[in-house]
Design a protein around this motif. Structure first.
Motif, PDB file in Angstrom:
ATOM      1  N   THR A 108       8.115  12.394  -5.674  1.00 14.35           N
ATOM      2  CA  THR A 108       8.270  11.473  -6.802  1.00 14.35           C
ATOM      3  C   THR A 108       9.574  10.690  -6.681  1.00 14.35           C
ATOM      4  N   LEU A 109      10.643  11.386  -6.343  1.00 10.58           N
ATOM      5  CA  LEU A 109      11.935  10.721  -6.149  1.00 10.58           C
ATOM      6  C   LEU A 109      11.902   9.793  -4.939  1.00 10.58           C
ATOM      7  N   LEU A 110      11.238  10.235  -3.873  1.00 13.14           N
ATOM      8  CA  LEU A 110      11.128   9.399  -2.679  1.00 13.14           C
ATOM      9  C   LEU A 110      10.390   8.101  -2.993  1.00 13.14           C
ATOM     10  N   GLY A 111       9.318   8.210  -3.772  1.00 12.01           N
ATOM     11  CA  GLY A 111       8.567   7.014  -4.145  1.00 12.01           C
ATOM     12  C   GLY A 111       9.409   6.025  -4.922  1.00 12.01           C
ATOM     13  N   ARG A 112      10.249   6.525  -5.816  1.00 14.59           N
ATOM     14  CA  ARG A 112      11.112   5.635  -6.591  1.00 14.59           C
ATOM     15  C   ARG A 112      12.159   4.971  -5.713  1.00 14.59           C
TER      16      ARG A 112
ATOM     17  N   GLY B  72      -0.991  10.022  -1.013  1.00 16.77           N
ATOM     18  CA  GLY B  72      -1.792  10.850  -0.111  1.00 16.77           C
ATOM     19  C   GLY B  72      -0.963  11.895   0.602  1.00 16.77           C
ATOM     20  N   VAL B  73       0.233  11.510   1.046  1.00 15.15           N
ATOM     21  CA  VAL B  73       1.119  12.462   1.716  1.00 15.15           C
ATOM     22  C   VAL B  73       1.578  13.538   0.741  1.00 15.15           C
TER      23      VAL B  73
ATOM     24  N   ALA C 235       0.811  -1.223   0.000  1.00 16.80           N
ATOM     25  CA  ALA C 235       0.000   0.000   0.000  1.00 16.80           C
ATOM     26  C   ALA C 235       0.841   1.268   0.000  1.00 16.80           C
ATOM     27  N   LEU C 236       2.159   1.129   0.148  1.00 13.28           N
ATOM     28  CA  LEU C 236       3.027   2.301   0.303  1.00 13.28           C
ATOM     29  C   LEU C 236       2.894   3.329  -0.827  1.00 13.28           C
ATOM     30  N   PRO C 237       2.784   2.930  -2.093  1.00 11.65           N
ATOM     31  CA  PRO C 237       2.637   3.952  -3.139  1.00 11.65           C
ATOM     32  C   PRO C 237       1.418   4.845  -2.944  1.00 11.65           C
TER      33      PRO C 237
ATOM     34  N   ALA D  59       8.663  21.778  -6.287  1.00 11.34           N
ATOM     35  CA  ALA D  59       9.810  21.109  -5.663  1.00 11.34           C
ATOM     36  C   ALA D  59       9.353  19.997  -4.732  1.00 11.34           C
ATOM     37  N   VAL D  60       8.269  20.246  -4.004  1.00 10.67           N
ATOM     38  CA  VAL D  60       7.726  19.223  -3.107  1.00 10.67           C
ATOM     39  C   VAL D  60       7.232  18.027  -3.910  1.00 10.67           C
ATOM     40  N   GLN D  61       6.539  18.291  -5.006  1.00 11.14           N
ATOM     41  CA  GLN D  61       6.062  17.190  -5.847  1.00 11.14           C
ATOM     42  C   GLN D  61       7.224  16.369  -6.387  1.00 11.14           C
ATOM     43  N   LEU D  62       8.266  17.029  -6.840  1.00 12.74           N
ATOM     44  CA  LEU D  62       9.443  16.327  -7.358  1.00 12.74           C
ATOM     45  C   LEU D  62      10.105  15.501  -6.262  1.00 12.74           C
ATOM     46  N   MET D  63      10.176  16.063  -5.061  1.00  8.88           N
ATOM     47  CA  MET D  63      10.801  15.353  -3.948  1.00  8.88           C
ATOM     48  C   MET D  63      10.059  14.059  -3.631  1.00  8.88           C
TER      49      MET D  63
END
Length: 227
Positions: A205-209, A147-148, A140-142, A199-203
């Motif tokens: 996205t990278l965290l998810g990967r 949501g975060v 469920a992490l993705p 920048a938050v969205q990019l961060m």
């Protein structure tokens, strides 16, 4: 465009207590504190409800009700009741804004894990808490991170309301600029908030990967398309 150039090339906007670095730091402090509190509230509750099935209706109803709250109106009401001595009046409406997407996505992420996977985990001898943490959460992490991420972007964009009650942050450029008809400041502040949100969205996205297992991503994409 000339106004933007004027704003970002003015040395006065890069120094002192009202400079961009200080205002950016204040904005990040509001946003990070509100997001952290929201995660601490919403993620454990969403995990518990998604895993046990108890209180699911309450989660959906309360989340939808919280989304309908006017952030600025709630902020003004809290300030009238509590005054402006701390950042608490700002944090309360921001947390109310951020909790619903985190809570709903966490709940939906856990609830949406296939029953066969749950049954296999129990068949291996895992108990309730072990199944939740070792099996359900990784799958469920993705959705939880989604949501975060949504909450973080909303908080960053909405934290500008702190300026309405005399607090700092990037909203000061927008509110003070409108009040004094300083349009370079108003537009510059709006651009800074937009850039911070990107920048938050990019961060995230990278965290998810980085933290999501590659084997989970295709299944999540299919769920998002189906939803």
């Amino acid at each position: 465009m000339n106004w933007l150039i004027e704003f970002f090339t003015d040395p006065a906007n890069w120094s002192g207590s009202s400079g961009i670095p200080v205002r950016l730091l204040e904005h990040l402090e509001f946003s990070a504190a509100a997001l952290l509190l929201s995660v601490l509230i919403a993620v454990p509750l969403g995990l518990w409800v998604g895993h046990t099935g108890k209180g699911a209706l309450f989660v959906v109803v309360s989340a939808n009700a919280a989304r309908a709250l006017p952030t600025l109106g709630l902020l003004v009401l809290i300030v009238l009741l509590m005054g402006v001595g701390t950042t608490l009046p700002v944090l309360i409406p921001l947390v109310a804004l951020a909790v619903p997407p985190i809570l709903v996505n966490t709940y939906e992420g856990i609830r949406g894990v296939e029953h066969d996977l749950r049954d296999a985990a129990y068949g291996m001898g895992l108990r309730g808490g072990q199944v939740l943490l070792r099996v359900l959460v990784p799958v469920a992490l993705p959705l939880i991170l989604l949501g975060v991420r949504v909450a973080a972007i909303q908080v960053v964009a909405t934290a500008t309301v702190a300026a309405y009650v005399g607090l700092g942050g990037l909203g000061r450029y927008i509110i003070d600029g409108l009040a004094t008809k300083d349009f370079p400041s108003t537009i510059g502040g709006a651009v800074l908030v937009a850039l911070l949100a990107l920048a938050v969205q990019l961060m995230f996205t990278l965290l998810g990967r980085m933290v999501v297992s590659p084997g989970v991503r295709p299944a999540v994409r299919e769920r998002l398309k189906a939803g």
